[in-house]
Design a protein around this motif. Sequence first.
Motif, PDB file in Angstrom:
ATOM      1  N   UNK A  41      -4.048  -0.507  10.286  1.00  0.00           N
ATOM      2  CA  UNK A  41      -4.488   0.902  10.232  1.00  0.00           C
ATOM      3  C   UNK A  41      -4.865   1.609   8.988  1.00  0.00           C
ATOM      4  N   UNK A  42      -4.453   0.794   7.921  1.00  0.00           N
ATOM      5  CA  UNK A  42      -5.005   1.173   6.678  1.00  0.00           C
ATOM      6  C   UNK A  42      -6.218   0.558   6.200  1.00  0.00           C
ATOM      7  N   UNK A  43      -7.368   0.914   6.791  1.00  0.00           N
ATOM      8  CA  UNK A  43      -8.471   0.360   6.616  1.00  0.00           C
ATOM      9  C   UNK A  43      -9.577   0.842   5.564  1.00  0.00           C
ATOM     10  N   UNK A  44      -9.343   0.236   4.432  1.00  0.00           N
ATOM     11  CA  UNK A  44      -9.979   0.707   3.253  1.00  0.00           C
ATOM     12  C   UNK A  44     -11.417   0.165   2.876  1.00  0.00           C
ATOM     13  N   UNK A  45     -12.433   0.752   2.502  1.00  0.00           N
ATOM     14  CA  UNK A  45     -13.694  -0.180   2.118  1.00  0.00           C
ATOM     15  C   UNK A  45     -13.564  -0.843   0.681  1.00  0.00           C
ATOM     16  N   UNK A  46     -14.553  -1.664   0.609  1.00  0.00           N
ATOM     17  CA  UNK A  46     -14.594  -2.514  -0.555  1.00  0.00           C
ATOM     18  C   UNK A  46     -15.103  -1.190  -1.556  1.00  0.00           C
ATOM     19  N   UNK A  47     -14.692  -1.352  -2.688  1.00  0.00           N
ATOM     20  CA  UNK A  47     -15.125  -0.457  -3.865  1.00  0.00           C
ATOM     21  C   UNK A  47     -14.165   0.723  -3.881  1.00  0.00           C
ATOM     22  N   UNK A  48     -13.342   1.072  -2.739  1.00  0.00           N
ATOM     23  CA  UNK A  48     -12.460   2.285  -2.817  1.00  0.00           C
ATOM     24  C   UNK A  48     -11.034   1.801  -3.774  1.00  0.00           C
ATOM     25  N   UNK A  49     -10.187   2.765  -4.187  1.00  0.00           N
ATOM     26  CA  UNK A  49      -9.188   2.324  -4.863  1.00  0.00           C
ATOM     27  C   UNK A  49      -7.935   3.002  -3.922  1.00  0.00           C
ATOM     28  N   UNK A  50      -6.847   2.222  -3.703  1.00  0.00           N
ATOM     29  CA  UNK A  50      -5.695   2.354  -3.281  1.00  0.00           C
ATOM     30  C   UNK A  50      -4.475   2.418  -3.916  1.00  0.00           C
ATOM     31  N   UNK A  51      -3.605   3.431  -3.631  1.00  0.00           N
ATOM     32  CA  UNK A  51      -2.233   3.551  -4.155  1.00  0.00           C
ATOM     33  C   UNK A  51      -1.361   2.150  -4.002  1.00  0.00           C
TER      34      UNK A  51
ATOM     35  N   UNK B 154       0.904  -1.209   0.052  1.00  0.00           N
ATOM     36  CA  UNK B 154      -0.112  -0.045   0.039  1.00  0.00           C
ATOM     37  C   UNK B 154       1.104   1.328   0.067  1.00  0.00           C
ATOM     38  N   UNK B 155       0.760   1.969  -0.944  1.00  0.00           N
ATOM     39  CA  UNK B 155       1.451   3.312  -0.933  1.00  0.00           C
ATOM     40  C   UNK B 155       0.458   4.562  -1.601  1.00  0.00           C
ATOM     41  N   UNK B 156       0.097   5.332  -0.536  1.00  0.00           N
ATOM     42  CA  UNK B 156      -0.667   6.457  -0.821  1.00  0.00           C
ATOM     43  C   UNK B 156      -0.072   7.464  -1.740  1.00  0.00           C
ATOM     44  N   UNK B 157       1.005   7.577  -2.107  1.00  0.00           N
ATOM     45  CA  UNK B 157       1.879   8.225  -3.078  1.00  0.00           C
ATOM     46  C   UNK B 157       2.143   7.943  -4.447  1.00  0.00           C
ATOM     47  N   UNK B 158       1.527   6.561  -4.688  1.00  0.00           N
ATOM     48  CA  UNK B 158       1.533   5.869  -5.794  1.00  0.00           C
ATOM     49  C   UNK B 158       0.845   6.456  -6.888  1.00  0.00           C
ATOM     50  N   UNK B 159       1.203   6.388  -8.239  1.00  0.00           N
ATOM     51  CA  UNK B 159       0.469   6.614  -9.408  1.00  0.00           C
ATOM     52  C   UNK B 159      -0.521   5.493  -9.662  1.00  0.00           C
ATOM     53  N   UNK B 160      -0.035   4.436  -9.104  1.00  0.00           N
ATOM     54  CA  UNK B 160      -0.976   2.924  -9.447  1.00  0.00           C
ATOM     55  C   UNK B 160      -2.134   2.882  -8.429  1.00  0.00           C
ATOM     56  N   UNK B 161      -3.336   2.958  -9.050  1.00  0.00           N
ATOM     57  CA  UNK B 161      -4.295   2.487  -8.058  1.00  0.00           C
ATOM     58  C   UNK B 161      -5.045   1.641  -8.367  1.00  0.00           C
ATOM     59  N   UNK B 162      -5.379   0.772  -7.473  1.00  0.00           N
ATOM     60  CA  UNK B 162      -6.435  -0.582  -7.668  1.00  0.00           C
ATOM     61  C   UNK B 162      -7.515  -0.471  -6.777  1.00  0.00           C
ATOM     62  N   UNK B 163      -8.652  -1.317  -7.287  1.00  0.00           N
ATOM     63  CA  UNK B 163      -9.866  -1.266  -6.758  1.00  0.00           C
ATOM     64  C   UNK B 163      -9.714  -2.450  -5.527  1.00  0.00           C
ATOM     65  N   UNK B 164     -10.436  -2.057  -4.320  1.00  0.00           N
ATOM     66  CA  UNK B 164     -10.525  -3.142  -3.357  1.00  0.00           C
ATOM     67  C   UNK B 164     -11.696  -3.967  -3.615  1.00  0.00           C
TER      68      UNK B 164
END
Length: 93
Positions: free
Chosen positions: A51-61, A12-22
């Motif tokens: 501590x990186x709790x991302x919901x289904x449907x969101x995109x993360x770097x 997981x990298x918030x600064x990445x240009x690559x974002x994938x859907x959870x």
Amino acid sequence: VSVLVRPDDILHDDDSDWHLEVVNRAFRGSHFLFTLKLASGEKVLCMSQSHHDHPIGSKIGVKLEMDHAMTPIPSTMVSFAMLKLSQVNPFSI
């Protein structure tokens, strides 16, 4: 060429240009195990601190940090995640 990519190689990298859907997530105590969807529709696993709790449907770097040997594997093998190294951005496959 297909290679074995372990969930702890996709970070997981918030600064990445690559974002994938959870598309799925599983809390494992000290971390989450996310199932992420590539542009091709294929899915890969990603481990991330709890501590990186991302919901289904969101995109993360994300970024690749290949600390393990990449071993060519048969395309019929189903284990962890397989990426085809055919493009510069492995997450656009």
